[in-house]
Design a protein around this motif. Structure first.
Motif, mmCIF file in Angstrom:
data_model
loop_
_atom_site.group_PDB
_atom_site.id
_atom_site.type_symbol
_atom_site.label_atom_id
_atom_site.label_comp_id
_atom_site.label_asym_id
_atom_site.label_seq_id
_atom_site.Cartn_x
_atom_site.Cartn_y
_atom_site.Cartn_z
ATOM 1 N N GLN A 145 0.803 -1.218 0.000
ATOM 2 C CA GLN A 145 0.000 0.000 0.000
ATOM 3 C C GLN A 145 0.838 1.272 0.000
ATOM 4 O O GLN A 145 0.358 2.311 -0.439
ATOM 5 N N ARG A 146 2.066 1.201 0.493
ATOM 6 C CA ARG A 146 2.897 2.403 0.608
ATOM 7 C C ARG A 146 4.330 2.063 0.215
ATOM 8 O O ARG A 146 4.872 1.045 0.662
ATOM 9 N N ALA A 147 4.935 2.941 -0.583
ATOM 10 C CA ALA A 147 6.317 2.700 -1.005
ATOM 11 C C ALA A 147 7.009 4.021 -1.297
ATOM 12 O O ALA A 147 6.377 5.013 -1.680
ATOM 13 N N TYR A 148 8.314 4.020 -1.105
ATOM 14 C CA TYR A 148 9.170 5.125 -1.522
ATOM 15 C C TYR A 148 10.042 4.623 -2.671
ATOM 16 O O TYR A 148 10.607 3.526 -2.598
ATOM 17 N N ILE A 149 10.151 5.435 -3.724
ATOM 18 C CA ILE A 149 10.926 5.055 -4.903
ATOM 19 C C ILE A 149 12.142 5.950 -4.991
ATOM 20 O O ILE A 149 12.024 7.183 -5.048
ATOM 21 N N ALA A 150 13.331 5.343 -5.001
ATOM 22 C CA ALA A 150 14.579 6.079 -5.169
ATOM 23 C C ALA A 150 15.144 5.743 -6.546
ATOM 24 O O ALA A 150 15.658 4.643 -6.760
ATOM 25 N N ARG A 151 15.022 6.679 -7.483
ATOM 26 C CA ARG A 151 15.479 6.467 -8.854
ATOM 27 C C ARG A 151 16.998 6.605 -8.920
ATOM 28 O O ARG A 151 17.587 7.542 -8.360
ATOM 29 N N ILE A 152 17.633 5.680 -9.640
ATOM 30 C CA ILE A 152 19.083 5.655 -9.760
ATOM 31 C C ILE A 152 19.517 6.266 -11.088
ATOM 32 O O ILE A 152 18.975 5.922 -12.144
ATOM 33 N N VAL A 153 20.474 7.166 -11.040
ATOM 34 C CA VAL A 153 21.132 7.689 -12.238
ATOM 35 C C VAL A 153 22.626 7.792 -11.945
ATOM 36 O O VAL A 153 23.048 7.698 -10.795
ATOM 37 N N LYS A 154 23.406 7.990 -12.974
ATOM 38 C CA LYS A 154 24.838 8.216 -12.786
ATOM 39 C C LYS A 154 25.046 9.560 -12.087
ATOM 40 O O LYS A 154 24.267 10.504 -12.236
ATOM 41 N N ALA A 155 26.124 9.654 -11.328
ATOM 42 C CA ALA A 155 26.388 10.875 -10.563
ATOM 43 C C ALA A 155 26.585 12.085 -11.468
ATOM 44 O O ALA A 155 26.303 13.219 -11.063
ATOM 45 N N ASN A 156 27.058 11.859 -12.702
ATOM 46 C CA ASN A 156 27.305 12.979 -13.619
ATOM 47 C C ASN A 156 26.140 13.240 -14.571
ATOM 48 O O ASN A 156 26.267 14.003 -15.528
ATOM 49 N N ALA A 157 24.996 12.615 -14.315
ATOM 50 C CA ALA A 157 23.824 12.833 -15.175
ATOM 51 C C ALA A 157 23.342 14.279 -15.040
ATOM 52 O O ALA A 157 23.488 14.910 -13.990
ATOM 53 N N THR A 158 22.769 14.806 -16.113
ATOM 54 C CA THR A 158 22.317 16.200 -16.121
ATOM 55 C C THR A 158 20.834 16.281 -16.442
ATOM 56 O O THR A 158 20.247 15.359 -17.006
ATOM 57 N N LYS A 159 20.230 17.426 -16.079
ATOM 58 C CA LYS A 159 18.823 17.678 -16.363
ATOM 59 C C LYS A 159 18.669 18.467 -17.650
ATOM 60 O O LYS A 159 19.458 19.373 -17.925
ATOM 61 N N ALA A 160 17.657 18.137 -18.419
ATOM 62 C CA ALA A 160 17.350 18.895 -19.634
ATOM 63 C C ALA A 160 16.716 20.229 -19.248
ATOM 64 O O ALA A 160 15.976 20.327 -18.272
ATOM 65 N N THR A 161 17.029 21.275 -20.026
ATOM 66 C CA THR A 161 16.501 22.611 -19.755
ATOM 67 C C THR A 161 16.048 23.284 -21.045
ATOM 68 O O THR A 161 16.409 22.865 -22.145
ATOM 69 N N LEU A 162 15.270 24.363 -20.877
ATOM 70 C CA LEU A 162 14.851 25.188 -22.005
ATOM 71 C C LEU A 162 14.602 26.599 -21.497
ATOM 72 O O LEU A 162 13.895 26.788 -20.502
ATOM 73 N N ARG A 163 15.195 27.591 -22.183
ATOM 74 C CA ARG A 163 14.976 28.994 -21.843
ATOM 75 C C ARG A 163 13.801 29.529 -22.666
ATOM 76 O O ARG A 163 13.848 29.525 -23.893
ATOM 77 N N LEU A 164 12.742 29.950 -21.965
ATOM 78 C CA LEU A 164 11.628 30.628 -22.636
ATOM 79 C C LEU A 164 11.986 32.093 -22.802
ATOM 80 O O LEU A 164 12.639 32.680 -21.930
#
Length: 584
Positions: A78-97
């Protein structure tokens, strides 16, 4: 002491006797693994749909976390916490409006990874005021198009979010940070350095970019045989560039099939696969493929000790600061060097949670002896893997059993209590087993701490073992270890009021009564042995449990003994012939 300074009647509230101890939850799971998308700080979910909303669905050819989470909820979790794994050097996508050719606001994907590059953004004037922000997410890379203007164009985005009448005024109820951040499952909208903070101008659809975690290439199949595929012009012509990568059919015939590339010839752009495509769904030239570099994740990527900021910790470090978690699971943890040992250290250090491990896929029964490397009373080990229906293809696929086992733990806790062994329970969602285990094989595995999952005619697929990985006979049963976790954590949290109270006989009597009332309730629930409370437990706190030196140094020592129930693992009926009229 209260003050009485003038004549009158004074009514005062005082506390006597013990205080109630509330039992803690024992069925909240912490999952650690790879997801399609989403944030990388642990997130709380209460259903499979909740998970899909935050982290996407099934993806790749060998990513098991979605199957584990669905198995958890299908089996009673009924209840869970999810910890998503990525590489330490992974980056987030961005966009300038932009507003009038100047940067206005910045959109950032909620989590790291290449998935953020598949978010499309459209800005138009608000229906009433301000601006309207439309967000679209595709599971695979596409030639960007506006789904609102082209409603029949495929593939359709799997997630669409629309925020109308957004304002850049902080005082407004429609301020963009109030309306978007924390609500959107795709992006965060902020004013960063270099942004003017004005309302962005209307613009055609554009995509976020710069997100990275995996290497992906996509195209359309040019020629296909049983075990080869000729890649499209988008593929690199360099020899061996795709060796060891995974090719997945993401659209058209063969949807969902994934195979490892064993050899790639750049001159002909032909990839040879480790196994044949499924003959019943052979990809054609109409099929779209994706080639993904199989990143080599290490123990450091799961531990994430580099993110040691409260509230921003990731991976196992993020799960460690969540007190509610009582079950920890990572699919196929033994495949990552050192990860299983780290999970054991995690549970033994916190002493309030229990780990679940899977046997490696394809393991012969005779070779399994997990206690030789994973000796602990804080974990259990399950074998073999399960066969479940892959929703993307409708075919059976083999997945590790740990997520389903965590759900069975939760279901047993809810229906019977943590003292009931999570065994002789049906595994919901399992269609078949990787191997059919015989009684003779289990005779070898059970004493080694391997909990076997077996198929019984007429009774379905059931968990047929309840042992920990400990060789200590006091702690060999899963339910005993988890019952003590429950008792210790409940008493710990329920007696915090005792700290800094005067350490005298009155306090000792209140503490004794508090714990006695709690354990009496536990005994009445059937978790302790004995026909009366005196046979089930004892609580001592007096001069026999602490010396004057203890008292002088601020220590209050309570001695508690409990008699836990043990599972009837071996049921023996002794039957004998007797003569007529004789007495037994």
């Amino acid at each position: 002491m209260p003050e009485y300074l003038s004549p009158g009647v004074y009514v005062e509230e005082i506390q006597i006797g013990g205080k109630p101890v509330e039992g803690v939850s024992t069925s909240t799971a912490g999952f650690l693994g790879l997801t399609e998308r989403g944030p990388t700080t642990p997130q709380f979910v209460t259903s499979w749909l909740d998970y899909q909303r935050l982290f996407g669905s099934y993806f790749g050819g060998s990513e098991y976390l979605p199957y584990a989470v669905q198995g958890f909820f299908d089996n009673g979790g009924q209840r869970a916490y999810i910890a998503r794994i990525v590489k330490a050097n992974a980056t987030k996508a961005t966009l300038r409006l932009q507003a009038s050719s100047a940067n206005a606001l910045t959109l950032t994907a909620v989590g790291e990874g290449a998935w953020g590059n598949r978010i499309g953004v459209k800005v138009t004037a608000g229906s009433l005021s301000g601006f309207k922000l439309s967000l679209f997410y595709w599971k695979q890379s596409v030639t960007l198009f506006d789904p609102e203007d082209k409603p029949k164009t495929l593939p359709r985005p799997v997630v669409t979010e629309v925020y109308d009448n957004l304002s850049v005024d902080v005082a407004s109820a429609d301020f963009y940070e109030k309306r978007v951040n924390g609500i959107s499952n795709l992006v965060v909208l902020n004013k960063l350095s270099g942004d003017n903070g004005k309302a962005p101008s209307a613009s055609t659809i554009a995509s976020l970019s710069g997100g990275s975690d995996t290497v992906e290439t996509e195209g359309v199949a040019a020629a296909v045989t049983a075990n080869t595929i000729k890649l499209a012009a988008e593929a690199s012509s360099t020899d061996d560039v795709y060796n060891g990568m995974t090719i997945t059919i993401i659209n058209g015939d063969g949807l969902g099939q994934a195979r490892k590339i064993t050899d790639y010839v750049g001159s002909s752009k032909t990839a040879t696969l480790e196994t044949n495509w499924d003959a019943a769904a052979l990809p054609t030239t109409a099929s779209t493929y994706r080639i993904t570099q199989a990143l080599s994740y290490t123990l450091a990527d799961y531990k994430r000790s580099d993110t040691n900021v409260p509230g921003k910790r990731k991976g196992l470090a993020g799960l460690a600061e969540i007190d509610d978690i009582s079950i920890v699971y990572t699919p196929n943890a033994t495949a990552i060097t050192g990860l299983a040992e780290e999970l054991i250290t995690h549970c033994e250090g916190l002493k309030d949670r229990f780990a679940i491990f899977d046997a490696p896929v394809g393991s012969p029964a005779a070779n399994l002896n997990p206690r030789s490397a994973l000796e602990t009373k804080y974990a259990a080990y399950y074998y073999p893997w399960l066969k479940v229906v892959d929703p993307d293809t409708g075919l059976l696929r083999i997945v590790p059993p740990g997520g389903h086992m965590a759900g069975i733990y939760a279901r047993t806790d809810t229906e019977r209590g943590v003292h009931k062994a999570p065994a002789n329970e049906t595994v919901r969602g399992a269609i078949d087993l990787e191997f059919q285990i015989t009684k003779q094989e289990q005779d070898i595995l059970n004493p080694r701490g391997v909990n076997v999952i077996r198929a019984f005619p007429g009774r379905g697929i059931r968990v047929w073992g309840a042992r920990t990985l400990s060789s200590d006979p006091l702690w060999k049963y899963v339910n005993v270890r988890r019952l003590f976790n429950f008792l210790e954590e409940s008493i710990d949290e329920g007696t915090q009021w005792v700290v800094f109270e005067p350490n005298d006989e009155k306090l000792w009597a209140r503490v004794r009564r508090t714990i006695t009332e709690f354990l009496t309730r536990v005994w009445r629930d059937g978790a302790l042995m004995g026909t009366k409370p005196e046979e089930a437990f004892f609580v001592k706190v007096d001069r026999s449990t602490m010396t004057q030196d203890d008292i002088d140094n601020g220590r209050l020592v309570v001695l508690i003994g409990v008699a836990p129930v043990k599972p009837a693992e071996f049921v023996v009926f002794r039957i004998a012939q007797v003569s007529s009229g004789s007495e037994g």
